[in-house]
Design an enzyme around this catalytic site. Sequence first.
Site, PDB file in Angstrom:
ATOM      1  N   THR A 235     -13.762 -18.771 -24.174  1.00  0.00           N
ATOM      2  CA  THR A 235     -13.269 -19.813 -23.234  1.00  0.00           C
ATOM      3  C   THR A 235     -11.987 -19.215 -22.429  1.00  0.00           C
ATOM      4  O   THR A 235     -11.236 -18.459 -22.835  1.00  0.00           O
ATOM      5  CB  THR A 235     -13.172 -21.117 -23.839  1.00  0.00           C
ATOM      6  OG1 THR A 235     -12.694 -22.079 -22.685  1.00  0.00           O
ATOM      7  CG2 THR A 235     -11.893 -20.845 -24.441  1.00  0.00           C
ATOM      8  N   ALA A 236     -11.947 -19.600 -21.160  1.00  0.00           N
ATOM      9  CA  ALA A 236     -10.726 -19.233 -20.381  1.00  0.00           C
ATOM     10  C   ALA A 236      -9.436 -19.416 -20.913  1.00  0.00           C
ATOM     11  O   ALA A 236      -8.662 -18.446 -20.625  1.00  0.00           O
ATOM     12  CB  ALA A 236     -10.932 -19.866 -18.986  1.00  0.00           C
TER      13      ALA A 236
ATOM     14  N   LYS B 148     -20.734 -24.402  -8.724  1.00  0.00           N
ATOM     15  CA  LYS B 148     -19.960 -24.853  -9.844  1.00  0.00           C
ATOM     16  C   LYS B 148     -18.510 -24.210  -9.636  1.00  0.00           C
ATOM     17  O   LYS B 148     -18.079 -23.446 -10.537  1.00  0.00           O
ATOM     18  CB  LYS B 148     -20.478 -24.706 -11.197  1.00  0.00           C
ATOM     19  CG  LYS B 148     -21.782 -25.369 -11.333  1.00  0.00           C
ATOM     20  CD  LYS B 148     -21.822 -27.071 -11.228  1.00  0.00           C
ATOM     21  CE  LYS B 148     -23.030 -27.537 -11.693  1.00  0.00           C
ATOM     22  NZ  LYS B 148     -24.177 -27.390 -10.687  1.00  0.00           N
TER      23      LYS B 148
ATOM     24  N   VAL C  49     -21.019  30.817 -24.972  1.00  0.00           N
ATOM     25  CA  VAL C  49     -21.440  29.992 -24.387  1.00  0.00           C
ATOM     26  C   VAL C  49     -22.806  29.845 -23.664  1.00  0.00           C
ATOM     27  O   VAL C  49     -23.519  28.685 -23.435  1.00  0.00           O
ATOM     28  CB  VAL C  49     -20.345  29.952 -23.022  1.00  0.00           C
ATOM     29  CG1 VAL C  49     -20.621  29.082 -21.812  1.00  0.00           C
ATOM     30  CG2 VAL C  49     -18.959  29.858 -23.361  1.00  0.00           C
TER      31      VAL C  49
ATOM     32  N   MET D  94      -9.179 -26.206 -14.139  1.00  0.00           N
ATOM     33  CA  MET D  94      -9.607 -26.625 -12.842  1.00  0.00           C
ATOM     34  C   MET D  94      -8.333 -27.630 -12.412  1.00  0.00           C
ATOM     35  O   MET D  94      -8.810 -28.464 -11.843  1.00  0.00           O
ATOM     36  CB  MET D  94     -10.679 -27.445 -12.805  1.00  0.00           C
ATOM     37  CG  MET D  94     -12.097 -26.277 -13.235  1.00  0.00           C
ATOM     38  SD  MET D  94     -13.454 -27.136 -13.609  1.00  0.00           S
ATOM     39  CE  MET D  94     -13.309 -27.663 -15.088  1.00  0.00           C
TER      40      MET D  94
ATOM     41  N   PRO E  79     -14.470 -15.192 -19.415  1.00  0.00           N
ATOM     42  CA  PRO E  79     -13.458 -15.564 -18.179  1.00  0.00           C
ATOM     43  C   PRO E  79     -13.386 -14.392 -17.619  1.00  0.00           C
ATOM     44  O   PRO E  79     -12.888 -14.797 -16.194  1.00  0.00           O
ATOM     45  CB  PRO E  79     -12.009 -15.413 -19.091  1.00  0.00           C
ATOM     46  CG  PRO E  79     -12.050 -14.377 -20.171  1.00  0.00           C
ATOM     47  CD  PRO E  79     -13.533 -14.609 -20.568  1.00  0.00           C
TER      48      PRO E  79
ATOM     49  N   ASP F 122     -17.101 -20.507 -21.946  1.00  0.00           N
ATOM     50  CA  ASP F 122     -18.064 -20.934 -22.921  1.00  0.00           C
ATOM     51  C   ASP F 122     -18.976 -22.266 -22.590  1.00  0.00           C
ATOM     52  O   ASP F 122     -18.405 -23.074 -21.643  1.00  0.00           O
ATOM     53  CB  ASP F 122     -17.304 -21.487 -23.940  1.00  0.00           C
ATOM     54  CG  ASP F 122     -18.071 -21.831 -25.328  1.00  0.00           C
ATOM     55  OD1 ASP F 122     -18.392 -20.939 -26.314  1.00  0.00           O
ATOM     56  OD2 ASP F 122     -18.450 -23.049 -25.400  1.00  0.00           O
TER      57      ASP F 122
ATOM     58  N   ASP G 254     -23.394 -19.223 -12.380  1.00  0.00           N
ATOM     59  CA  ASP G 254     -22.151 -19.965 -11.569  1.00  0.00           C
ATOM     60  C   ASP G 254     -21.319 -19.232 -10.773  1.00  0.00           C
ATOM     61  O   ASP G 254     -21.240 -17.835 -10.931  1.00  0.00           O
ATOM     62  CB  ASP G 254     -21.132 -20.632 -12.493  1.00  0.00           C
ATOM     63  CG  ASP G 254     -22.060 -21.925 -13.184  1.00  0.00           C
ATOM     64  OD1 ASP G 254     -22.952 -22.242 -12.923  1.00  0.00           O
ATOM     65  OD2 ASP G 254     -21.442 -22.422 -14.332  1.00  0.00           O
TER      66      ASP G 254
END
Length: 473
Positions: A330-331, A269, A23, A382, A224, A302, A247
């Site tokens: 994309t979500a 947004k 060690v 949305m 996302p 996206d 955003d």
Amino acid sequence: MQYLPLFVKLTDKPVLIVGGGSVALRKAGTLLSAGAKLSIVSPEFAPEFLAWQAEGKAELLQGYFEPQLLDGKLLVIAATDNDDVNAAVYEAATVRNMLVNTVDDQPKCGFIFPSIIDRSPILIAISSFGTAPVLARRLREKLETLLPQHLGPLAELVGRFRDKVKAKFQGFAARRQFWERVFDSEVVRELEANRPDAAEQRLADLLETQQAREGEVWIVGAGPGDPELLTLKALQLMQQADVVVYDYLVSPQIMDLVRRDAERICVGKKAGAHSMPQQDTNALLVQLAKAGKKVCRLKGGDPFIFGRGGEEIEALLPEQIPFQVVPGITAAAGCAAYAGIPLTHRDHAQSVQFVTGHCRKAGDEPDWHSMSRPNQTLVIYMGIMKAADIQQQLLAAGRAAETPLAIIENGTRREQRVVTGTLAELALLVEQQQVVSPALLVIGEVVSLQSQLHWFGQRPKAAVFAQPLTNLA
């Protein structure tokens, strides 16, 4: 932060190691590579210590630790297999206000040895503060696979030019822009090919070349929410940008990955809270690019799926501003996967529709009949604010009241919540469960599989630590 990370110059500085076994040998090797002047005290020594003494690299003191051995030393390492001896070293060092490392005993450490990636003069140190050394080593192994060997020669080369660049360019921003040009140039390629002289000549040529910096815009999808769902290219551009225009839907964890000195401009947004009209955002991108900025337009999900990326590019084209688009998850894909809902399934859905819950004010009504076909998955972005209207229109168009649905709130994030029910209950669920944005509606027979296939946050046996990225090429 339990420890302050420091890079300490140890060249010819006196360091004591207590212990002469394997060690102690590992610690001694690291210290020697940093140029420390080593003294090692132990009743016995590993053969390598004897060789180092013969070469004049270390002083061996055969015997047992005594507190006076600490006099004049900068650091001390307690590396014996005797807890009492290690404790005595720690106490004696603490009394003298010395930095001490007690191997495998984190509470008795005034400093710790990190896991090191050495691309001298580039050094990367990783530490878990002694709590999880194996995890720190795994992180080091991952980074080792990503960092090329020519980083060291590149750092040495630019270091030789640093004063010349400082003399020519006034201000940090101008100098940083020059170095960005260098790191994107043939200088790097020459070093990759092991042609250091050619690399130095190219760098000298760049320094003498007067070239106006051309702005450009990168339309980047941030996914996302889960930062681990970013693409490699998205992350690279986020860390190269001068300005990030983002955003509300971009998660704070993702924004933490943006280059620290980049300017950040939020343009809003999200449903009910548009802080900047789209035409003003378009004009802002043009203005920043014309000022020579590298602009990352960072969007949740996206850019080309309800992201208005196409409109922003249309604003760039007449101005002949260079741009590129980086897709994001994309979500619909990300949130459904993290909720355990396959968007298509041979037994339940042979098609899927992505639609937005709000259109342009003068826009036509959605085709509710096409959206109401059975054996089809409907994903509504949305749509929370118009949940009651969506429910009414789909039922009126013939979608069965018992059609399963899921509301996915904060999908892919740690705070993800999935509410399930039927189409007949949609408006009631949104009100009773106090659903807030960002949230996604998934309507269709595939939602019936959610109770079986859910995994995120509930399956502790699932692999959560990816293997090293060895196949990037």
